[in-house]
Design a protein around this motif. Structure first.
Motif, PDB file in Angstrom:
ATOM      1  N   ASN A 198       1.729  -1.428  -8.838  1.00  0.00           N
ATOM      2  CA  ASN A 198       2.927  -0.721  -9.287  1.00  0.00           C
ATOM      3  C   ASN A 198       3.333   0.384  -8.330  1.00  0.00           C
ATOM      4  O   ASN A 198       3.674   1.476  -8.749  1.00  0.00           O
ATOM      5  N   ALA A 199       3.270   0.093  -7.037  1.00  0.00           N
ATOM      6  CA  ALA A 199       3.694   1.076  -6.039  1.00  0.00           C
ATOM      7  C   ALA A 199       5.212   1.003  -5.930  1.00  0.00           C
ATOM      8  O   ALA A 199       5.758   0.497  -4.974  1.00  0.00           O
ATOM      9  N   ARG A 200       5.869   1.495  -6.953  1.00  0.00           N
ATOM     10  CA  ARG A 200       7.327   1.408  -7.028  1.00  0.00           C
ATOM     11  C   ARG A 200       7.994   2.573  -6.322  1.00  0.00           C
ATOM     12  O   ARG A 200       7.490   3.692  -6.333  1.00  0.00           O
ATOM     13  N   ALA A 201       9.147   2.280  -5.726  1.00  0.00           N
ATOM     14  CA  ALA A 201       9.909   3.318  -5.040  1.00  0.00           C
ATOM     15  C   ALA A 201      11.392   2.978  -5.080  1.00  0.00           C
ATOM     16  O   ALA A 201      11.783   1.838  -5.342  1.00  0.00           O
ATOM     17  N   ARG A 202      12.182   4.000  -4.815  1.00  0.00           N
ATOM     18  CA  ARG A 202      13.631   3.827  -4.706  1.00  0.00           C
ATOM     19  C   ARG A 202      14.119   4.785  -3.625  1.00  0.00           C
ATOM     20  O   ARG A 202      13.423   5.734  -3.258  1.00  0.00           O
ATOM     21  N   TYR A 203      15.308   4.516  -3.121  1.00  0.00           N
ATOM     22  CA  TYR A 203      15.830   5.354  -2.052  1.00  0.00           C
ATOM     23  C   TYR A 203      17.350   5.390  -2.094  1.00  0.00           C
ATOM     24  O   TYR A 203      17.990   4.525  -2.663  1.00  0.00           O
ATOM     25  N   ARG A 204      17.891   6.444  -1.469  1.00  0.00           N
ATOM     26  CA  ARG A 204      19.338   6.585  -1.349  1.00  0.00           C
ATOM     27  C   ARG A 204      19.621   7.539  -0.202  1.00  0.00           C
ATOM     28  O   ARG A 204      18.765   8.325   0.197  1.00  0.00           O
ATOM     29  N   ASP A 263      22.778  10.281   1.361  1.00  0.00           N
ATOM     30  CA  ASP A 263      23.848  11.128   0.842  1.00  0.00           C
ATOM     31  C   ASP A 263      25.166  10.360   0.751  1.00  0.00           C
ATOM     32  O   ASP A 263      26.087  10.815   0.090  1.00  0.00           O
ATOM     33  N   LEU A 264      25.253   9.187   1.372  1.00  0.00           N
ATOM     34  CA  LEU A 264      26.485   8.393   1.370  1.00  0.00           C
ATOM     35  C   LEU A 264      26.437   7.149   0.486  1.00  0.00           C
ATOM     36  O   LEU A 264      27.476   6.569   0.196  1.00  0.00           O
ATOM     37  N   HIS A 265      25.236   6.721   0.100  1.00  0.00           N
ATOM     38  CA  HIS A 265      25.103   5.445  -0.604  1.00  0.00           C
ATOM     39  C   HIS A 265      24.296   5.577  -1.885  1.00  0.00           C
ATOM     40  O   HIS A 265      23.432   6.446  -1.985  1.00  0.00           O
ATOM     41  N   PRO A 266      24.540   4.691  -2.833  1.00  0.00           N
ATOM     42  CA  PRO A 266      23.852   4.775  -4.130  1.00  0.00           C
ATOM     43  C   PRO A 266      22.383   4.377  -4.063  1.00  0.00           C
ATOM     44  O   PRO A 266      21.913   3.827  -3.066  1.00  0.00           O
ATOM     45  N   LEU A 267      21.709   4.634  -5.146  1.00  0.00           N
ATOM     46  CA  LEU A 267      20.292   4.348  -5.308  1.00  0.00           C
ATOM     47  C   LEU A 267      19.995   2.862  -5.160  1.00  0.00           C
ATOM     48  O   LEU A 267      20.716   2.018  -5.684  1.00  0.00           O
ATOM     49  N   LYS A 268      18.918   2.549  -4.438  1.00  0.00           N
ATOM     50  CA  LYS A 268      18.452   1.172  -4.281  1.00  0.00           C
ATOM     51  C   LYS A 268      16.955   1.136  -4.555  1.00  0.00           C
ATOM     52  O   LYS A 268      16.245   2.116  -4.317  1.00  0.00           O
ATOM     53  N   LEU A 269      16.479  -0.012  -5.020  1.00  0.00           N
ATOM     54  CA  LEU A 269      15.049  -0.187  -5.219  1.00  0.00           C
ATOM     55  C   LEU A 269      14.407  -0.650  -3.923  1.00  0.00           C
ATOM     56  O   LEU A 269      14.984  -1.459  -3.192  1.00  0.00           O
ATOM     57  N   ALA A 270      13.217  -0.153  -3.642  1.00  0.00           N
ATOM     58  CA  ALA A 270      12.460  -0.579  -2.474  1.00  0.00           C
ATOM     59  C   ALA A 270      11.513  -1.692  -2.893  1.00  0.00           C
ATOM     60  O   ALA A 270      10.887  -1.614  -3.949  1.00  0.00           O
ATOM     61  N   ASP A 271      11.412  -2.741  -2.082  1.00  0.00           N
ATOM     62  CA  ASP A 271      10.461  -3.813  -2.360  1.00  0.00           C
ATOM     63  C   ASP A 271       9.041  -3.258  -2.372  1.00  0.00           C
ATOM     64  O   ASP A 271       8.785  -2.164  -1.857  1.00  0.00           O
ATOM     65  N   SER A 272       8.117  -4.033  -2.907  1.00  0.00           N
ATOM     66  CA  SER A 272       6.716  -3.615  -2.903  1.00  0.00           C
ATOM     67  C   SER A 272       6.253  -3.381  -1.475  1.00  0.00           C
ATOM     68  O   SER A 272       6.631  -4.123  -0.567  1.00  0.00           O
ATOM     69  N   PRO A 273       5.435  -2.365  -1.275  1.00  0.00           N
ATOM     70  CA  PRO A 273       5.004  -2.055   0.090  1.00  0.00           C
ATOM     71  C   PRO A 273       3.876  -2.951   0.567  1.00  0.00           C
ATOM     72  O   PRO A 273       3.118  -3.509  -0.227  1.00  0.00           O
ATOM     73  N   SER A 304      25.032   5.258  10.330  1.00  0.00           N
ATOM     74  CA  SER A 304      24.895   6.273  11.379  1.00  0.00           C
ATOM     75  C   SER A 304      25.442   7.643  10.987  1.00  0.00           C
ATOM     76  O   SER A 304      25.054   8.648  11.562  1.00  0.00           O
ATOM     77  N   ASP A 305      26.319   7.695   9.995  1.00  0.00           N
ATOM     78  CA  ASP A 305      26.858   8.994   9.579  1.00  0.00           C
ATOM     79  C   ASP A 305      26.120   9.599   8.380  1.00  0.00           C
ATOM     80  O   ASP A 305      26.490  10.655   7.879  1.00  0.00           O
ATOM     81  N   ALA A 306      25.035   8.956   7.930  1.00  0.00           N
ATOM     82  CA  ALA A 306      24.226   9.518   6.843  1.00  0.00           C
ATOM     83  C   ALA A 306      23.477  10.748   7.367  1.00  0.00           C
ATOM     84  O   ALA A 306      23.024  10.777   8.511  1.00  0.00           O
ATOM     85  N   ARG A 307      23.341  11.773   6.531  1.00  0.00           N
ATOM     86  CA  ARG A 307      22.658  13.006   6.922  1.00  0.00           C
ATOM     87  C   ARG A 307      21.260  13.134   6.321  1.00  0.00           C
ATOM     88  O   ARG A 307      20.417  13.838   6.863  1.00  0.00           O
ATOM     89  N   SER A 308      21.037  12.499   5.158  1.00  0.00           N
ATOM     90  CA  SER A 308      19.727  12.628   4.521  1.00  0.00           C
ATOM     91  C   SER A 308      19.355  11.353   3.782  1.00  0.00           C
ATOM     92  O   SER A 308      20.215  10.592   3.339  1.00  0.00           O
ATOM     93  N   LEU A 309      18.052  11.137   3.674  1.00  0.00           N
ATOM     94  CA  LEU A 309      17.487  10.019   2.937  1.00  0.00           C
ATOM     95  C   LEU A 309      16.570  10.615   1.875  1.00  0.00           C
ATOM     96  O   LEU A 309      15.684  11.420   2.187  1.00  0.00           O
ATOM     97  N   THR A 310      16.797  10.243   0.629  1.00  0.00           N
ATOM     98  CA  THR A 310      15.898  10.645  -0.452  1.00  0.00           C
ATOM     99  C   THR A 310      15.058   9.424  -0.797  1.00  0.00           C
ATOM    100  O   THR A 310      15.590   8.388  -1.183  1.00  0.00           O
ATOM    101  N   PHE A 311      13.748   9.554  -0.630  1.00  0.00           N
ATOM    102  CA  PHE A 311      12.811   8.468  -0.915  1.00  0.00           C
ATOM    103  C   PHE A 311      11.933   8.938  -2.056  1.00  0.00           C
ATOM    104  O   PHE A 311      11.294   9.990  -1.970  1.00  0.00           O
ATOM    105  N   THR A 312      11.918   8.182  -3.154  1.00  0.00           N
ATOM    106  CA  THR A 312      11.197   8.594  -4.353  1.00  0.00           C
ATOM    107  C   THR A 312      10.201   7.531  -4.777  1.00  0.00           C
ATOM    108  O   THR A 312      10.571   6.392  -5.033  1.00  0.00           O
TER     109      THR A 312
END
Length: 118
Positions: free
Chosen positions: A53-59, A61-71, A92-100
């Motif tokens: 259950n190593a679940r994660a999601r990411y987004r 500052d320009l794009h909505p939340l996405k699920l990350a596949d299993s690592p 290329s114009d994204a400023r930040s990545l939130t990885f949860t």
């Protein structure tokens, strides 16, 4: 617009539920993004542990939340390296990545990491 092409040393640690997760680095390219993390699950024994259950999601500052596949996982003497290697390319114009990280080895997060892309 294109995608970001670079490697970023992140080295951020977060602790939740007694479990510490460290995001080591992010590799970004037009082929996709990869996030490398490390953790030592409770009662870890090399060769005998599994991370489920190593679940994660990411987004960004320009794009909505996405699920990350299993690592992918590599079991080391002192813990487990986790690699999410199937993330979408980041604009290329994204400023930040939130990885949860939302769950790991039965523990509940979240472990949230804000990665500056510029």
């Amino acid at each position: 617009q294109g995608a970001i092409e670079r490697s970023i040393d992140v080295n951020q640690s977060r602790t939740a539920g007694g479990v510490t997760v460290t995001v080591k680095r992010a590799e970004l390219s037009s082929a996709g993004a990869k996030v490398y993390a490390f953790t030592t699950p409770p009662n870890y024994t090399p060769g005998l542990s599994s991370v489920v259950n190593a679940r994660a999601r990411y987004r960004t500052d320009l794009h909505p939340l996405k699920l990350a596949d299993s690592p992918g996982m590599r079991f080391l003497e002192d813990g487990v390296e986790l690699v999410w290697d199937k993330l979408d390319p980041l604009a290329s114009d994204a400023r930040s990545l939130t990885f949860t990280k939302t769950s790991l080895a039965g523990g509940r997060g979240p472990w949230e990491f804000e990665i500056q892309l510029r």
